[in-house]
Motif scaffolding. Structure first.
Motif, mmCIF file in Angstrom:
data_model
loop_
_atom_site.group_PDB
_atom_site.id
_atom_site.type_symbol
_atom_site.label_atom_id
_atom_site.label_comp_id
_atom_site.label_asym_id
_atom_site.label_seq_id
_atom_site.Cartn_x
_atom_site.Cartn_y
_atom_site.Cartn_z
ATOM 1 N N UNK A 103 0.760 -0.631 -0.024
ATOM 2 C CA UNK A 103 -0.115 -0.402 -0.263
ATOM 3 C C UNK A 103 0.777 1.056 0.596
ATOM 4 N N UNK A 104 2.120 1.528 0.897
ATOM 5 C CA UNK A 104 2.683 2.459 1.341
ATOM 6 C C UNK A 104 3.552 2.551 -0.687
ATOM 7 N N UNK A 105 3.970 1.644 -0.806
ATOM 8 C CA UNK A 105 4.604 1.564 -2.349
ATOM 9 C C UNK A 105 3.817 2.361 -3.174
ATOM 10 N N UNK A 106 2.548 1.358 -3.587
ATOM 11 C CA UNK A 106 1.356 2.000 -4.036
ATOM 12 C C UNK A 106 1.339 3.595 -4.311
ATOM 13 N N UNK A 107 0.634 4.131 -2.957
ATOM 14 C CA UNK A 107 0.423 5.286 -2.606
ATOM 15 C C UNK A 107 1.378 6.278 -2.531
ATOM 16 N N UNK A 108 2.741 5.640 -2.601
ATOM 17 C CA UNK A 108 4.317 6.897 -2.469
ATOM 18 C C UNK A 108 4.098 7.714 -4.527
#
Length: 290
Positions: A103-108
């Motif tokens: 999720x953090x990677x996609x959000x970044x």
């Protein structure tokens, strides 16, 4: 004060969202359950008709969902498509660390800031705003979110980078399960020996064996009152997360494995909807004391 989109108004999410309203935030929430949406409205918030409606105008989006498939569906399937760049997404669900990282990677990639911030304290902690909150993500984002966390909990700690909050929550759940099992065994031993279990546990609660479960649950366990504050079904899910996290970093957690099997046994015996203190029923069954 912030415009907050709150997605997931369950046993924990409903009082948490109400606390944020009481703290002065503009809260728009969504849950599949119409009664949950009505409770938010009664508390002074606004009910959305879908996930997008809760998230799209928010400065901060909070998700409090049952497991990683729901987080993936809600966040990757909708939230990241409708929020503005710079929005802060706080996932307070208890899920796999690898999902938090994904999720953090996609959000970044979309310019959205993310924190994983699972909680401990159960329904009572949510209602009393005394939750322990373990937060993974960037320090600056944690600082920005601190006023929100302070409206929900008493112990709020930044524990490391993305995913760290979920690892700490897994450690919390394996310890809680283990302590419940030991308190259950203590009750069975005391009662089978003809000793007053209340008197015995009162003494234990004042010595080196003291712990929060003895403080909060010994009387209801002795009375065999297992109204759910946190269901066996959810603890079963969390033990799976703990075992998977251990496998991910190639460590053996033998006691955790045993506790996971006890909780799985509770579920198999039909106790999944009861409070996790109902591990006592499993220990009684094993001991022939049912």
């Amino acid at each position: 004060m912030s415009r907050i989109g709150f997605i997931g108004l369950g046993i924990m999410g409903t009082p948490m969202a109400a606390h944020l309203v009481a703290a002065g935030h503009d809260v728009t929430g969504f849950d599949l359950n119409a009664d949950a949406r009505a409770k938010l409205t009664e508390a002074g918030g606004t009910a959305a008709t879908d996930v997008a409606g809760a998230a799209q105008a928010a400065e901060v989006v909070i998700t409090m969902l049952p497991n990683h498939p729901q987080v993936e569906d809600v966040v990757l399937g909708t939230v990241l498509d409708v929020v503005a760049e710079g929005t802060l997404l706080i996932d307070m669900s208890t899920i796999r660390p690898e999902t938090s990282l994904a999720v953090a990677e996609a959000a970044k990639a979309k310019g959205v800031r993310v924190l994983d911030a699972p909680v401990s304290g159960g329904e009572a902690g949510a209602k009393q705003a005394t939750l322990s909150i373990m937060v993974g993500g960037d320090e600056a984002d944690f600082t920005a979110a601190r006023p929100i966390f302070d409206a929900l909990g008493k112990t709020v700690v930044h524990v490391g980078p993305h995913g760290a909050g979920q690892v700490v929550k897994a450690a919390n759940q394996l310890m809680v399960g283990g302590i419940y099992a030991l308190v259950a065994e203590a009750i069975v031993l005391l009662e089978a020996s003809g000793v007053d279990a209340k008197a015995g546990l009162d003494v234990l609660a004042g010595g080196l064996a003291a712990n929060r479960i003895l403080d909060l649950k010994r009387e209801t366990m002795i009375a065999r009152e297992f109204q759910p504050g946190f269901r066996i079904d959810l603890h079963h899910k969390d033990m799976g997360i703990a075992l998977a996290a251990a496998r991910q970093v190639d460590v053996a957690l033998p006691v955790t494995g045993l506790i996971a099997q006890l909780i799985a046994s509770a579920r198999a015996q039909g106790y999944g909807s009861l409070d996790h203190s109902a591990l006592l029923k499993v220990i009684e069954n094993f001991a022939g004391r049912a």
